[in-house]
Design an enzyme around this catalytic site. Structure first.
Site, PDB file in Angstrom:
ATOM      1  N   TYR A 111       1.619   9.441 -13.827  1.00  0.00           N
ATOM      2  CA  TYR A 111       2.231   8.550 -12.838  1.00  0.00           C
ATOM      3  C   TYR A 111       3.054   7.498 -13.565  1.00  0.00           C
ATOM      4  O   TYR A 111       3.612   7.763 -14.616  1.00  0.00           O
ATOM      5  CB  TYR A 111       1.174   7.962 -11.892  1.00  0.00           C
ATOM      6  CG  TYR A 111       1.824   7.529 -10.612  1.00  0.00           C
ATOM      7  CD1 TYR A 111       2.458   8.468  -9.793  1.00  0.00           C
ATOM      8  CD2 TYR A 111       1.884   6.196 -10.243  1.00  0.00           C
ATOM      9  CE1 TYR A 111       3.125   8.087  -8.649  1.00  0.00           C
ATOM     10  CE2 TYR A 111       2.540   5.810  -9.097  1.00  0.00           C
ATOM     11  CZ  TYR A 111       3.167   6.745  -8.302  1.00  0.00           C
ATOM     12  OH  TYR A 111       3.836   6.369  -7.176  1.00  0.00           O
ATOM     13  N   ARG A 164      14.161   5.265  -2.490  1.00  0.00           N
ATOM     14  CA  ARG A 164      13.852   4.101  -3.325  1.00  0.00           C
ATOM     15  C   ARG A 164      12.685   4.462  -4.241  1.00  0.00           C
ATOM     16  O   ARG A 164      11.569   4.013  -4.048  1.00  0.00           O
ATOM     17  CB  ARG A 164      13.492   2.902  -2.436  1.00  0.00           C
ATOM     18  CG  ARG A 164      13.473   1.572  -3.184  1.00  0.00           C
ATOM     19  CD  ARG A 164      12.622   0.550  -2.463  1.00  0.00           C
ATOM     20  NE  ARG A 164      11.243   0.968  -2.323  1.00  0.00           N
ATOM     21  CZ  ARG A 164      10.312   0.835  -3.261  1.00  0.00           C
ATOM     22  NH1 ARG A 164      10.614   0.328  -4.448  1.00  0.00           N
ATOM     23  NH2 ARG A 164       9.070   1.242  -3.046  1.00  0.00           N
ATOM     24  N   LYS A 182       1.166  11.314  -6.924  1.00  0.00           N
ATOM     25  CA  LYS A 182       0.202  10.568  -6.101  1.00  0.00           C
ATOM     26  C   LYS A 182      -0.968  11.451  -5.699  1.00  0.00           C
ATOM     27  O   LYS A 182      -2.132  11.032  -5.744  1.00  0.00           O
ATOM     28  CB  LYS A 182       0.886  10.039  -4.836  1.00  0.00           C
ATOM     29  CG  LYS A 182       1.792   8.850  -5.067  1.00  0.00           C
ATOM     30  CD  LYS A 182       1.004   7.548  -5.053  1.00  0.00           C
ATOM     31  CE  LYS A 182       1.927   6.373  -5.337  1.00  0.00           C
ATOM     32  NZ  LYS A 182       1.323   5.069  -5.107  1.00  0.00           N
ATOM     33  N   GLU A 254       5.885   7.134   1.195  1.00  0.00           N
ATOM     34  CA  GLU A 254       6.033   6.718  -0.204  1.00  0.00           C
ATOM     35  C   GLU A 254       7.503   6.567  -0.575  1.00  0.00           C
ATOM     36  O   GLU A 254       8.310   7.481  -0.386  1.00  0.00           O
ATOM     37  CB  GLU A 254       5.376   7.774  -1.105  1.00  0.00           C
ATOM     38  CG  GLU A 254       5.181   7.323  -2.532  1.00  0.00           C
ATOM     39  CD  GLU A 254       4.129   6.244  -2.665  1.00  0.00           C
ATOM     40  OE1 GLU A 254       4.299   5.379  -3.552  1.00  0.00           O
ATOM     41  OE2 GLU A 254       3.150   6.246  -1.911  1.00  0.00           O
ATOM     42  N   ASP A 255       7.849   5.406  -1.101  1.00  0.00           N
ATOM     43  CA  ASP A 255       9.169   5.140  -1.678  1.00  0.00           C
ATOM     44  C   ASP A 255      10.324   5.371  -0.698  1.00  0.00           C
ATOM     45  O   ASP A 255      11.368   5.924  -1.047  1.00  0.00           O
ATOM     46  CB  ASP A 255       9.372   5.964  -2.956  1.00  0.00           C
ATOM     47  CG  ASP A 255       8.552   5.403  -4.124  1.00  0.00           C
ATOM     48  OD1 ASP A 255       7.906   4.363  -3.925  1.00  0.00           O
ATOM     49  OD2 ASP A 255       8.562   5.988  -5.205  1.00  0.00           O
ATOM     50  N   ASP A 277       2.090   3.120   1.057  1.00  0.00           N
ATOM     51  CA  ASP A 277       1.489   2.621  -0.179  1.00  0.00           C
ATOM     52  C   ASP A 277       2.282   1.457  -0.760  1.00  0.00           C
ATOM     53  O   ASP A 277       1.709   0.535  -1.333  1.00  0.00           O
ATOM     54  CB  ASP A 277       1.382   3.750  -1.197  1.00  0.00           C
ATOM     55  CG  ASP A 277       0.491   3.383  -2.368  1.00  0.00           C
ATOM     56  OD1 ASP A 277      -0.567   2.777  -2.134  1.00  0.00           O
ATOM     57  OD2 ASP A 277       0.845   3.692  -3.520  1.00  0.00           O
ATOM     58  N   ASP A 278       3.619   1.480  -0.613  1.00  0.00           N
ATOM     59  CA  ASP A 278       4.444   0.413  -1.175  1.00  0.00           C
ATOM     60  C   ASP A 278       4.203  -0.910  -0.448  1.00  0.00           C
ATOM     61  O   ASP A 278       4.229  -1.981  -1.059  1.00  0.00           O
ATOM     62  CB  ASP A 278       5.924   0.786  -1.081  1.00  0.00           C
ATOM     63  CG  ASP A 278       6.203   2.119  -1.761  1.00  0.00           C
ATOM     64  OD1 ASP A 278       5.989   2.205  -2.981  1.00  0.00           O
ATOM     65  OD2 ASP A 278       6.594   3.072  -1.061  1.00  0.00           O
ATOM     66  N   ASN A 419       7.806  -1.937 -11.123  1.00  0.00           N
ATOM     67  CA  ASN A 419       7.764  -0.730 -11.953  1.00  0.00           C
ATOM     68  C   ASN A 419       9.155  -0.114 -12.048  1.00  0.00           C
ATOM     69  O   ASN A 419       9.975  -0.311 -11.163  1.00  0.00           O
ATOM     70  CB  ASN A 419       6.814   0.308 -11.322  1.00  0.00           C
ATOM     71  CG  ASN A 419       5.363  -0.086 -11.454  1.00  0.00           C
ATOM     72  OD1 ASN A 419       4.925  -0.511 -12.512  1.00  0.00           O
ATOM     73  ND2 ASN A 419       4.612   0.050 -10.369  1.00  0.00           N
TER      74      ASN A 419
END
Length: 563
Positions: A111, A164, A182, A254-255, A277-278, A419
């Site tokens: 990850y 993103r 993930k 996610e993202d 999650d973000d 990150n």
């Protein structure tokens, strides 16, 4: 009878439904059952493997030892990533055993930060599909596409549209590395069966000109679809998931870019068990770190002032969960607790005079104050005790910023969360050195321990992997049909509860990652308990010991004996 039902349920979660195992050459090509040289003499006879393997028999431990030697020989992290992905495609249990036993070493490979580089080069390193790619070409037939996936019992889906990816921007279809990574962690760290996990990439195009011109790009070669076309495709996907897999499958967004992430979460949180999650995972892990830091700082959440650099989905999500926990503890309305939290975006401090021009998710954080254009002057004016970076811009916590925080606070809390490592607001060395060893530091990407003035400092990592595997396991074992804010608070409290006094004395605000499976089991128990308390659980009866039950449901990567 109840004990029997609970045992059957635990076996179902841990091993899945019984399926026919292949034999001979096909068995060696099936990653779910392949054990390589670990097949015993009897197994080689029973499953027609004679002659297909050399005569030596190796234990799983010996196989793991050899692989670790091989992986460590690679100089580049991406080479290690590719070696591990190849192992996952060849021998599933050995891959997860390697990950579980060497989690602190392997986590940065499978990850963040390495997965970011893998996504950037995904077209070049692509070998075979590890999830479902659903593009605009599949509009109108997503139900049929889902049926192409070989597994029928799915408990967790991680889905991205690649717009993103980490702090790297629009990587389009190549964002698939994120759901794959993930879900590997859902299994390794949370014990969710690999066969119950489905990575999905929604491909609506990309605005990344470099990718559109790349001959090896694997996605649609068009600009991103937006508006109704985008919404219709996502809605068809969400409906198809429920139709194909039922009401309880957890969907983790996610993202996604800010403008879609908040809208999707708000649109589907009342009809599906969804989780971003973000926004929410990051919030829960940061809240847990802050609660742990209070063991050193003293006081309650309401006694402290928070300042964020970054007001996107991560920053506002963290701020809201802190405000909710503060509201719960202080028994005051969340509108009041938000006043302890300030945010700085690219235009400066978010204040009331800017309210008319703010995006809707920023408006709750506009407080009465004169405009301030930069972070340093915001620190001097607001005097925060806790500084949190979620800007996605590297080196924005300058020496002046850290020194200002240190002059205001005896023990400043500095959390540089962006990150990958190149985007971190500051390094661990900068935080400790510029604060003269006073800071409590945590980051999103890993930093090595370091010495300063004869003392060893061990940076904390506010890694979402602390939260989402245990959260997912807790939702699954309880059969939760929705994910309410109270469940996220329970997950954060569960993580904070695993931080010992010994950890705190070493400056750690997160427990050691080597204990992550035990940590995940405790988080799962807290989450499941809250789901039962809120009437959101559908798995009945409620187990008496939820920690024990969570552990019993965890997938084991140890080889099974075949008859």
């Amino acid at each position: 009878m109840n004990l029997f039902l609970l045992l059957l349920r635990a076996l179902k979660f841990r091993f899945g439904y019984i399926s026919t195992m292949r034999s001979g050459y096909s068995l060696l090509r099936d990653p779910r059952y392949n054990k390589g040289l670990a097949f015993s003499e009897d197994e080689r006879d029973a499953h027609y493997l004679r002659g297909l393997l050399p005569p030596a028999i190796s234990s799983q431990q010996l196989q793991e030892k050899k692989l670790m030697i091989n992986v460590r020989q690679y100089q580049l992290p991406l080479q290690k990533y590719m070696a591990l992905m190849e192992l996952q495609e060849r021998n599933e249990r050995l891959f997860y055993k390697l990950l579980v036993d060497n989690v602190e070493e392997m986590l940065p490979i499978v990850y963040t930060p390495t997965v970011g580089e893998a996504c950037q080069k995904y077209g070049s390193i692509f070998r075979r599909p590890q999830g479902l790619f659903i593009s605009l070409k599949e509009k109108g037939k997503i139900v049929e596409v889902l049926k192409n996936w070989p597994e029928r019992v799915i408990q967790v889906i991680v889905v991205t549209d690649g717009e993103r990816i980490l702090g790297l921007g629009d990587l389009g279809c190549q964002g698939m590395g994120i759901p794959v990574g993930k879900l590997a962690l859902y299994t390794a760290l949370g014990g969710v069966r690999p066969s119950a996990c489905l990575p999905v990439t929604i491909d609506v195009g990309t605005n990344n000109e470099q990718l559109l011109k790349d001959e090896f790009y694997i996605g649609l070669r068009q600009k991103r679809a937006t508006g109704q076309e985008y919404s219709d495709l996502l809605h068809e996907f969400m409906c198809a998931v429920k139709q194909n897999y039922g009401e309880k499958v957890l969907i983790q967004f996610e993202d996604f870019a800010n403008h879609n992430a908040f809208d999707l979460l708000e649109k589907y949180r009342r009809t599906h068990p969804v989780f971003n999650d973000d926004i929410q995972g990051t919030a829960a892990v940061v809240l847990a770190g802050v609660v742990s830091a209070l063991k050193s700082l003293g006081g309650t959440l309401a006694d402290h002032t928070f300042l964020f650099l970054g007001a996107g989905e991560a920053g506002t999500g963290i701020a809201e969960l802190i405000a909710l926990e503060m509201s719960k503890q202080a028994k005051v309305p969340v509108e009041e607790t938000r006043k302890r939290i300030w945010l700085v975006d690219t235009k400066g401090l978010i204040v009331n005079s800017r309210k008319d021009t703010l995006q809707h998710f920023k408006k709750p954080w506009a407080h009465e104050h004169e405009p301030i254009k930069d972070l340093l002057n915001a620190i001097k004016a607001i005097k925060p005790t806790i500084l949190i970076g979620s800007s996605g811009v590297g080196r924005t916590f300058t020496r002046d910023v850290i020194e200002a925080m240190s002059s205001i606070n005896e023990t400043p809390v500095i959390m540089a969360l962006s990150n990958p490592t190149s985007q971190s607001e500051c390094t661990a060395e900068e935080a400790y050195t510029w604060s003269k060893g006073k800071a409590i530091f945590a980051s999103g990407s890993p930093f090595n321990p370091l010495q300063y003035n004869g003392k060893e400092f061990v940076p904390g990592q506010a890694n979402n992997a602390y939260i989402f595997p245990g959260l997912g396991l807790g939702l699954i074992i309880s059969g939760a049909i929705r994910v309410h804010d109270e469940i996220l608070l329970a997950a954060a409290e569960g993580l904070a509860g695993q931080v010992t006094r010994e950890n705190v004395e070493k400056g750690l605000i997160y427990p050691p990652f080597k204990n992550i499976r035990n940590i995940s089991a405790h988080i799962a128990a807290q989450v499941a308990a809250k789901a039962y308390d809120l009437g959101l659980a559908s798995q009945l009866p409620r187990p008496e010991d939820l920690v024990k039950y969570a552990k019993s449901c965890m997938y084991s990567p140890v080889y099974q004996n075949y008859r």
